[in-house]
Design an enzyme around this catalytic site. Structure first.
Site, PDB file in Angstrom:
ATOM      1  CD  GLU A  83      46.934  35.829  27.430  1.00  0.00           C
ATOM      2  OE1 GLU A  83      47.911  35.450  28.075  1.00  0.00           O
ATOM      3  OE2 GLU A  83      45.869  36.241  27.944  1.00  0.00           O
ATOM      4  CB  CYS A 115      42.993  38.269  29.950  1.00  0.00           C
ATOM      5  SG  CYS A 115      43.461  36.549  30.085  1.00  0.00           S
ATOM      6  CB  THR A 158      41.455  27.340  34.239  1.00  0.00           C
ATOM      7  OG1 THR A 158      42.902  27.369  34.241  1.00  0.00           O
ATOM      8  CG2 THR A 158      40.979  26.967  35.615  1.00  0.00           C
ATOM      9  CB  SER A 208      46.938  34.373  39.114  1.00  0.00           C
ATOM     10  OG  SER A 208      46.042  33.272  39.203  1.00  0.00           O
ATOM     11  CG  HIS A 238      39.411  37.984  32.739  1.00  0.00           C
ATOM     12  ND1 HIS A 238      39.395  37.359  31.516  1.00  0.00           N
ATOM     13  CD2 HIS A 238      40.404  37.383  33.450  1.00  0.00           C
ATOM     14  CE1 HIS A 238      40.351  36.451  31.486  1.00  0.00           C
ATOM     15  NE2 HIS A 238      40.979  36.441  32.642  1.00  0.00           N
ATOM     16  CE  LYS A 247      37.820  31.936  44.195  1.00  0.00           C
ATOM     17  NZ  LYS A 247      38.039  31.376  45.505  1.00  0.00           N
ATOM     18  CG  ASN A 283      40.794  32.048  30.605  1.00  0.00           C
ATOM     19  OD1 ASN A 283      40.300  33.004  29.996  1.00  0.00           O
ATOM     20  ND2 ASN A 283      41.811  32.174  31.438  1.00  0.00           N
ATOM     21  CB  SER A 316      48.245  37.815  34.138  1.00  0.00           C
ATOM     22  OG  SER A 316      47.285  37.052  34.818  1.00  0.00           O
TER      23      SER A 316
END
Ligand code: HMG
Length: 395
Positions: A83, A115, A158, A208, A238, A247, A283, A316
């Protein structure tokens, strides 16, 4: 019976410099614990003026062929997920194809969906082989990106940069993919986007995070309907930052009815070993999921042959896929021979002000005139553009 298809070998390439997140936090007046523990990142890789998605992709692919013993002359499919495109038309994959000297009988393209792009390229490669198009040839899939947010924004800690190259073959030596057993999810959202004129992404950060978790739940539920009862021993996600994987794993366990009391112990075994590289690099967008795979396979506690692995890819916008694989017979020993963590050694630590100077120069980097400097040993360097705005690479 059809031979297994999957990832035969993997290699990574990261920029030669990084910033310590503790130092960045101090410079921004934020408690270091927020970055180091709240997000789970220690360092982020910073691409220098001669490092771009092409040079990183070539670096990873050269390392892949050198470490795996495979021949680049056998490649019949060359796809790059990114990207961070360097051109609206000419794909990064064409530069890669040329710089590696790959055969002309080759399917070459770039895949974009935030991603998720490299996963589209990877599963396309698996299906290319399953359909019989490969005729014994291998597929090269490379994920390559530079993650940039505004300086001082919540997204800044990030960031990251790097590439992961994978060779996809029949009878793979690392990971056999369960062909066709994919769970999918998509929804049109503005959680993260990068308009054509911008180098830095825009993001609705907390939204997000919830989009990612909803996509995980949706893709995993879809996968479960196809692969009823299949237990997963390791989970790769990811990883925009390591805490996100924490999470995610809790959300996935909740879908399985596994309560919070067991979640931390399971995370430590099933996910934590795959996050070491991400906490050192940040990232890398399309490559983040596959950096997790490399991290898992690089460690001293690498999974035994036959271990079932779940992989969650999120892009995303948004689109996601949940799929699975199994560590191939001899895979753990072969992974050790690939020396996957070597590119993380010997990097240069940047001060925050040096990093900020590099970022300011980014604005004009794609328009600088090519200079005839030498690339450092073994690396391809972006030299600038020529009189007709064609990108020039050295090395
Ligand atoms: P923020 O709002 O500055 O941070 O940005 P926060 O207030 O949410 O805090 C983050 C965590 O640190 C929290 O933990 C805090 O409690 C903790 P949580 O509640 O989430 O578990 N914390 C502390 N911990 C210890 N000591 C302290 C302390 N203070 C706070 N003193 C945000 C966070 C992620 C939103 C921001 O960094 C951001 O916008 N990042 C970019 C977007 C992103 O990474 N999104 C992830 C999901 S979307 C995705 O993965 C796709 C993507 O890769 C793009 C693509 O697909 O192409 C981004």
């Amino acid at each position: 019976m059809r031979p297994a298809i999957g990832i035969d070998a993997v290699a990574i390439c990261v920029p030669s410099a990084y910033v310590e997140l503790g130092e960045l936090a101090t410079a921004r007046g934020i408690p270091a614990e927020k970055y180091l523990h709240g997000l789970g990142v220690k360092r982020m890789a910073i691409a220098g003026p001669d490092e771009d998605p092409v040079s990183l992709a070539v670096g990873a692919a050269r390392r892949l062929f050198a470490s795996s013993g495979r021949d680049a002359g056998d490649v019949g499919y060359c796809a790059v997920g990114t990207e961070t495109a360097v051109d609206h038309s000419k794909p990064v994959a064409s530069y890669l194809h040329g710089l590696l000297g790959l055969p002309q009988r080759c399917r070459v393209f770039e895949a974009k969906h935030a991603c998720y792009g490299a996963t589209a390229a990877l599963l396309g490669a698996v299906e290319w082989i399953a359909a019989g198009s490969a005729r014994g040839r291998s597929a090269l899939v490379v994920a390559s990106d530079i993650a940039r947010y505004e300086l001082g924004s919540p997204g800044e800690p990030t960031q990251g940069a790097g590439a992961v190259a994978m060779l996809v073959t029949e009878r793979p030596r690392l990971l056999e993919i369960d062909v066709g057993e994919y769970g999918s999810y998509a929804r049109d959202v503005h959680d993260f986007w990068r308009p054509l004129h911008r180098k830095e992404a825009l993001v609705d950060g907390h939204f997000s995070v919830s989009c990612y978790l909803d996509a995980l739940q949706g893709a995993y539920a879809d996968w479960k309907e196809r692969a009823a009862g299949a237990a997963l021993e390791r989970s790769l996600y990811h990883v925009p930052y390591p805490r996100m994987a924490y999470k995610a794993h809790r959300r996935r366990l909740a879908v399985d009815g596994i309560g919070e009391a067991d979640a931390d112990a399971r995370f430590a075994v099933e996910v934590a070993p795959s996050l070491r590289f991400a906490s050192d690099v940040g990232n890398i967008y399309t490559g983040s999921l596959y950096l997790s795979l490399a991290s898992l396979l690089a460690g001293g506690d690498r999974p035994a042959d036959g271990t079932r692995v779940g992989l969650f890819s999120y892009g995303s916008g948004c689109g996601a896929e949940f799929f699975t694989g199994r560590v191939a017979a001899g895979g753990a020993a072969f992974a050790a021979a690939l020396e996957l963590s070597a590119p993380l050694e010997g990097r240069t630590r940047l001060t925050v002000s040096a990093y900020e100077s590099i970022r300011r120069a980014d604005a004009t980097a794609d328009r600088r005139a090519a200079a005839g400097s030498e690339a450092s040993a073994g690396r391809v360097a972006f030299a600038g553009i020529d009189g007709r705005e064609r990108r020039v690479y050295l090395g």
